[in-house]
Design a protein around this motif. Structure first.
Motif, mmCIF file in Angstrom:
data_model
loop_
_atom_site.group_PDB
_atom_site.id
_atom_site.type_symbol
_atom_site.label_atom_id
_atom_site.label_comp_id
_atom_site.label_asym_id
_atom_site.label_seq_id
_atom_site.Cartn_x
_atom_site.Cartn_y
_atom_site.Cartn_z
ATOM 1 N N ASN A 69 1.073 -1.117 0.086
ATOM 2 C CA ASN A 69 0.033 -0.033 -0.059
ATOM 3 C C ASN A 69 0.716 1.154 0.045
ATOM 4 O O ASN A 69 1.871 1.482 0.976
ATOM 5 C CB ASN A 69 -0.999 -0.003 1.271
ATOM 6 C CG ASN A 69 -1.910 1.264 1.157
ATOM 7 O OD1 ASN A 69 -1.524 2.354 0.621
ATOM 8 N ND2 ASN A 69 -3.241 0.635 1.194
ATOM 9 N N LEU A 70 0.572 2.266 -0.886
ATOM 10 C CA LEU A 70 1.705 3.436 -1.078
ATOM 11 C C LEU A 70 1.659 4.365 0.205
ATOM 12 O O LEU A 70 2.664 4.879 0.254
ATOM 13 C CB LEU A 70 1.188 4.118 -1.989
ATOM 14 C CG LEU A 70 1.565 3.586 -3.582
ATOM 15 C CD1 LEU A 70 0.726 4.259 -4.994
ATOM 16 C CD2 LEU A 70 3.196 3.564 -3.736
ATOM 17 N N LYS A 94 -11.065 5.707 2.565
ATOM 18 C CA LYS A 94 -10.694 5.373 0.974
ATOM 19 C C LYS A 94 -12.319 5.990 0.296
ATOM 20 O O LYS A 94 -13.168 5.556 0.744
ATOM 21 C CB LYS A 94 -10.485 4.340 0.732
ATOM 22 C CG LYS A 94 -9.631 3.781 -0.338
ATOM 23 C CD LYS A 94 -8.293 4.462 -0.402
ATOM 24 C CE LYS A 94 -7.917 4.595 -1.964
ATOM 25 N NZ LYS A 94 -6.623 5.575 -2.204
ATOM 26 N N GLY A 99 -7.924 1.978 -9.904
ATOM 27 C CA GLY A 99 -7.776 1.591 -11.224
ATOM 28 C C GLY A 99 -8.568 2.745 -11.966
ATOM 29 O O GLY A 99 -9.174 2.487 -12.927
ATOM 30 N N ALA A 100 -8.577 3.918 -11.815
ATOM 31 C CA ALA A 100 -9.357 5.118 -11.886
ATOM 32 C C ALA A 100 -8.780 6.064 -12.835
ATOM 33 O O ALA A 100 -9.253 6.833 -13.546
ATOM 34 C CB ALA A 100 -10.184 5.701 -10.937
ATOM 35 N N GLY A 101 -7.235 6.333 -12.494
ATOM 36 C CA GLY A 101 -6.684 7.165 -13.240
ATOM 37 C C GLY A 101 -6.534 8.582 -12.523
ATOM 38 O O GLY A 101 -6.362 9.662 -12.773
ATOM 39 N N GLY A 103 -5.291 8.999 -9.725
ATOM 40 C CA GLY A 103 -4.070 9.037 -8.710
ATOM 41 C C GLY A 103 -4.209 8.828 -7.183
ATOM 42 O O GLY A 103 -3.333 9.124 -6.292
ATOM 43 N N GLY A 105 -3.931 6.290 -4.983
ATOM 44 C CA GLY A 105 -2.520 5.568 -4.159
ATOM 45 C C GLY A 105 -1.670 6.691 -3.947
ATOM 46 O O GLY A 105 -1.128 6.914 -3.091
ATOM 47 N N ASN A 108 -2.515 9.514 -1.796
ATOM 48 C CA ASN A 108 -2.431 8.957 -0.206
ATOM 49 C C ASN A 108 -0.812 9.051 0.199
ATOM 50 O O ASN A 108 -0.584 9.307 1.222
ATOM 51 C CB ASN A 108 -2.530 7.193 -0.098
ATOM 52 C CG ASN A 108 -4.298 7.253 -0.291
ATOM 53 O OD1 ASN A 108 -4.843 6.262 -0.417
ATOM 54 N ND2 ASN A 108 -4.989 8.394 -0.302
ATOM 55 N N THR A 185 -2.820 0.576 -14.866
ATOM 56 C CA THR A 185 -2.083 1.763 -15.350
ATOM 57 C C THR A 185 -0.711 0.940 -16.229
ATOM 58 O O THR A 185 -0.594 1.439 -17.258
ATOM 59 C CB THR A 185 -1.313 2.610 -14.398
ATOM 60 O OG1 THR A 185 -2.050 3.289 -13.495
ATOM 61 C CG2 THR A 185 -0.448 3.594 -14.838
HETATM 62 N N1 ATP Z 1 -3.253 3.692 -0.829
HETATM 63 C C1 ATP Z 1 -3.680 2.994 -2.012
HETATM 64 N N2 ATP Z 1 -4.972 3.413 -2.601
HETATM 65 C C2 ATP Z 1 -5.426 2.765 -3.703
HETATM 66 N N3 ATP Z 1 -4.611 1.847 -4.291
HETATM 67 C C3 ATP Z 1 -3.539 1.656 -3.950
HETATM 68 C C4 ATP Z 1 -2.936 2.044 -2.818
HETATM 69 N N4 ATP Z 1 -1.634 1.393 -2.383
HETATM 70 C C5 ATP Z 1 -1.407 0.745 -3.308
HETATM 71 N N5 ATP Z 1 -2.509 0.466 -4.318
HETATM 72 C C6 ATP Z 1 -2.452 -0.238 -5.487
HETATM 73 O O1 ATP Z 1 -2.698 0.321 -6.677
HETATM 74 C C7 ATP Z 1 -3.614 -0.156 -7.548
HETATM 75 C C8 ATP Z 1 -4.219 0.754 -8.439
HETATM 76 O O2 ATP Z 1 -3.254 1.251 -9.255
HETATM 77 P P1 ATP Z 1 -3.521 1.519 -10.683
HETATM 78 O O3 ATP Z 1 -2.184 2.315 -11.026
HETATM 79 O O4 ATP Z 1 -4.020 0.546 -11.412
HETATM 80 O O5 ATP Z 1 -4.692 2.809 -10.589
HETATM 81 P P2 ATP Z 1 -4.929 4.255 -10.357
HETATM 82 O O6 ATP Z 1 -6.295 4.628 -9.947
HETATM 83 O O7 ATP Z 1 -4.247 4.961 -11.702
HETATM 84 O O8 ATP Z 1 -3.613 4.692 -9.447
HETATM 85 P P3 ATP Z 1 -2.617 5.736 -9.295
HETATM 86 O O9 ATP Z 1 -2.991 6.531 -10.041
HETATM 87 O O10 ATP Z 1 -2.923 6.014 -7.837
HETATM 88 O O11 ATP Z 1 -1.553 4.618 -9.308
HETATM 89 C C9 ATP Z 1 -4.576 -1.171 -6.890
HETATM 90 O O12 ATP Z 1 -4.680 -2.314 -7.483
HETATM 91 C C10 ATP Z 1 -3.952 -0.941 -5.378
HETATM 92 O O13 ATP Z 1 -3.779 -2.500 -4.885
#
Ligand code: ATP
Ligand code: CDM
Length: 295
Positions: A69-70, A94, A99-101, A103, A105, A108, A185
């Motif tokens: 987890n970030l 949360k 997986g939404a784009g 940002g 994680g 956080n 991503t």
């Molecule tokens: N604090 C956090 N919140 C959300 N996702 C997290 C967190 N820490 C780790 N992850 C991991 O990151 C993955 C989502 O990343 P992904 O790059 O696919 O999507 P995103 O919405 O573009 O996220 P980001 O842009 O924050 O990287 C999740 O599968 C999750 O397990």
């Protein structure tokens, strides 16, 4: 010893040009990014201890609570680099879909760095300098550095080169909407490599940004995302909804690597209209959220 509550906003990429792949395997991009007033909340509590440790609790049970987890990784990185022997407890509420784009994680992680820095300052302890925080953020993820800034930024390089934007986006109203599926991503960048026809010319991207900055282009006209072609050709759900939004002349775009999208709305009734179209095309399971761009 101390505690703090930190807001962890989502981001949208209003302009995202992926230029090509660099030698380190990452992609070079130029992107205008704004943080919004919708996001997660972190409560951070610290205590002096004989050894550094991190504990994370998260309201979303589908997310890990270990160093993958970030938020956890950011706290651990902060303690390691600062040498502080603190017991850090984080409660993460949360709301940002993953997986939404958006940002989530990355946001956080940077919120933890901001929170711990403030707690260190309050305790009169030596935390991390601004430069050290930026370096750690860039190591944690390409989107993390932007969340150390308070205002919209243009990011370049892999995402670590930030410059301030002198045209305000404060208060711009949006509706966020995400289909029930997510986009990873890594998959999104991989599909750009496979297709090879989604990269933009740097000069084209810089010209458009400059035209927007100088007021010669509206924010609606600027909207662009290199990931849309690949995502829209894989998932038919996008085209149907975006066709209807175009008919209504509502400027709309996918954010980052997707799958969340947003519309720029000029009134409450336009926001209602967008929400109605999302429900009609994507059904009840779609995520819908109104928000405003910050700063
Ligand atoms: N604090 C956090 N919140 C959300 N996702 C997290 C967190 N820490 C780790 N992850 C991991 O990151 C993955 C989502 O990343 P992904 O790059 O696919 O999507 P995103 O919405 O573009 O996220 P980001 O842009 O924050 O990287 C999740 O599968 C999750 O397990
Ligand atoms: C699409 C954006 O959200 C735009 O803001 C970001 O570029 C994504 O940033 P992020 O989620 O923090 O990405 P990271 O966690 O650093 O990397 C995830 C994956 O995307 C690829 N990746 C990421 C950023 C970048 N500039 N080029 C890439 O090729 C990496 O190879 C990696 O496999």
């Amino acid at each position: 010893m101390g505690q703090i509550e930190v807001f962890s906003p989502a981001k949208i990429n209003l302009f995202l040009s992926v230029l090509g792949r660099m030698e380190n395997g990452f992609h070079e991009l130029v992107s205008l990014v704004g943080q919004v007033d919708f996001g997660d909340t972190l409560r951070i509590e610290v205590e002096e201890a004989s050894a550094a440790s991190v504990e994370l609790r998260c309201s979303d049970e589908s997310l890990p609570t270990d160093r993958s987890n970030l938020a956890y990784a950011a706290a651990e990185g902060f303690l390691l680099r600062s040498g502080l022997n603190w017991r850090v407890r984080i409660e993460l509420e949360k709301r940002i879909p993953h997986g939404a784009g958006l940002g989530g994680g990355s946001s956080n992680a940077s919120a933890v760095l901001r929170g711990l820095s403030e707690l260190a300052e309050d305790a009169g302890a030596l935390g991390l300098s601004r430069g050290e925080r930026l370096e750690l953020a860039a190591e944690l993820g390409s989107d993390c550095p932007l969340f150390l800034e308070k205002r919209p930024v243009v990011m370049r390089g892999r995402g670590e080169l930030l410059s301030a934007v002198d045209r305000s986006l404060a208060g711009v109203e949006i509706v966020l909407f995400k289909p029930s599926f997510s986009i990873n991503t890594g998959w999104a960048y991989g599909s750009l490599i496979k297709r090879g026809d989604c990269y933009d010319e740097s000069a084209w991207a810089e010209e458009r940004l400059a035209a927007w900055r100088d007021g010669g282009m509206s924010t609606g006209e600027l909207l662009h995302n290199s990931f849309e072609k690949a995502a829209f050709s894989k998932y038919v759900a996008f085209d149907a909804l975006f066709g209807k939004l175009r008919e209504k002349k509502v400027a709309s775009l996918m954010s980052g690597s997707g799958s969340c999208c947003f519309s720029l709305v000029r009134s409450d009734s336009e926001a209602n209209e967008v929400e109605g179209l999302v429900g009609e095309c994507w059904g009840e399971r779609a995520f819908v959220q109104r928000a405003r761009v910050l700063g």
